[in-house]
Scaffold this motif. Structure first.
Motif, short mmCIF file in Angstrom:
data_model
loop_
_atom_site.label_atom_id
_atom_site.label_comp_id
_atom_site.label_asym_id
_atom_site.label_seq_id
_atom_site.Cartn_x
_atom_site.Cartn_y
_atom_site.Cartn_z
N GLN A 1 -2.62 2.27 -17.25
CA GLN A 1 -1.73 2.71 -16.17
C GLN A 1 -2.39 3.75 -15.26
O GLN A 1 -1.69 4.56 -14.66
N TYR B 1 -1.11 3.45 -11.60
CA TYR B 1 0.26 3.94 -11.43
C TYR B 1 0.32 5.46 -11.49
O TYR B 1 1.10 6.10 -10.75
N LEU C 1 6.85 5.29 -17.46
CA LEU C 1 5.53 4.73 -17.76
C LEU C 1 5.12 4.99 -19.20
O LEU C 1 4.47 4.15 -19.85
#
Length: 256
Positions: free
Chosen positions: A147, A150, A253
């Motif tokens: 991630q 992100y 997340l």
């Protein structure tokens, strides 16, 4: 035929004799001797000596130095500028990296009840925020979630939104670097939550409660620092709400 023979004898007749040959040989020898004597005289002539100034003639005992004027102690004592490496600041200080300030900001985030120092928090220090963003992405990677994009994208967009809101709410205004620094330091509790996700799943009641606690921790620390740095007394809840929304995205997340 007699006329032709007489013509040949008259044509080849010459007054040159052996005596003339000897005289010619002696003359050539004399000319050679004269040329050799001239050549010898020319070779024996001394070469012209170029003029050398007396300043360039040095005695063997000369111990001076070239092109170095005599030093004067008065000149150096009266000089206002001294080029010395001892007076130069350290490299980390020139780059704007202060470990004591990083440690103080980290302690301020870890203890939400501790009052924040506005003079330190108003600095544009991105060393800690970059380190915490990389740590969050690394812990998510160890948990099996790639991630990084992100994390960086949400951080950049969230800093832009919070920067616009703070400039509208405060009279003094704030720079984008200061907003990014504060929000990045307050991301440290989220790194702790991401570290816990490496060992057990957060998709449950415990994970939900832990996420809410971490979101409140991050938003409370960020709002406290912003209020202290911008002199926004009585507006902590208004600042904490958008910060909580931003950190809620990071919690999503981490959990999912």
């Amino acid at each position: 035929m007699s006329n032709l023979a007489q013509f040949d004898s008259d044509f080849y007749q010459s007054n040159f004799t052996i005596d003339n040959q000897e005289q010619s040989g002696s003359g050539s020898n004399a000319y050679g001797n004269l040329y050799g004597s001239r050549k010898q005289q020319t070779g024996e002539q001394p070469q012209p000596v170029s003029f050398v100034p007396p300043e360039m003639l040095m005695s063997p005992g000369y111990t001076g130095q070239f092109f170095q004027p005599a030093s004067s102690s008065d000149y150096y004592s009266q000089s206002s500028y001294i080029d010395s490496f001892d007076e130069e600041p350290p490299l980390l200080e020139e780059l704007g990296i202060h470990f004591d300030h990083i440690w103080q900001k980290t302690l301020t985030v870890l203890n939400p009840m501790k009052p924040a120092d506005g003079s330190i928090m108003n600095e544009t220090d991105l060393t800690g925020p970059i380190l915490f963003c990389v740590a969050l992405g690394a812990t998510l990677l160890l948990a099996g979630k790639v991630q990084f994009g992100y994390v960086y994208g949400l951080s950049a967009i969230g800093c832009l939104v919070i920067h616009a809101l703070l400039n509208l709410m405060s009279s003094s205004g704030v720079s984008y670097g200061c907003v990014a620094s504060v929000l990045g330091y307050c991301l440290l509790p989220m790194v702790i939550l991401s570290g816990c996700a490496m060992f057990f799943s957060l998709q449950g009641t415990f994970g939900t409660v832990s996420s809410l606690v971490i979101i409140g921790w991050c938003s409370l620390s960020a709002s406290k620092i912003f209020i202290s740095a911008l002199d926004m007394e009585g507006q902590q809840l208004l600042v904490a709400y958008p910060c909580a929304l931003l950190y809620g995205l990071f919690a999503l997340l981490t959990i999912f």
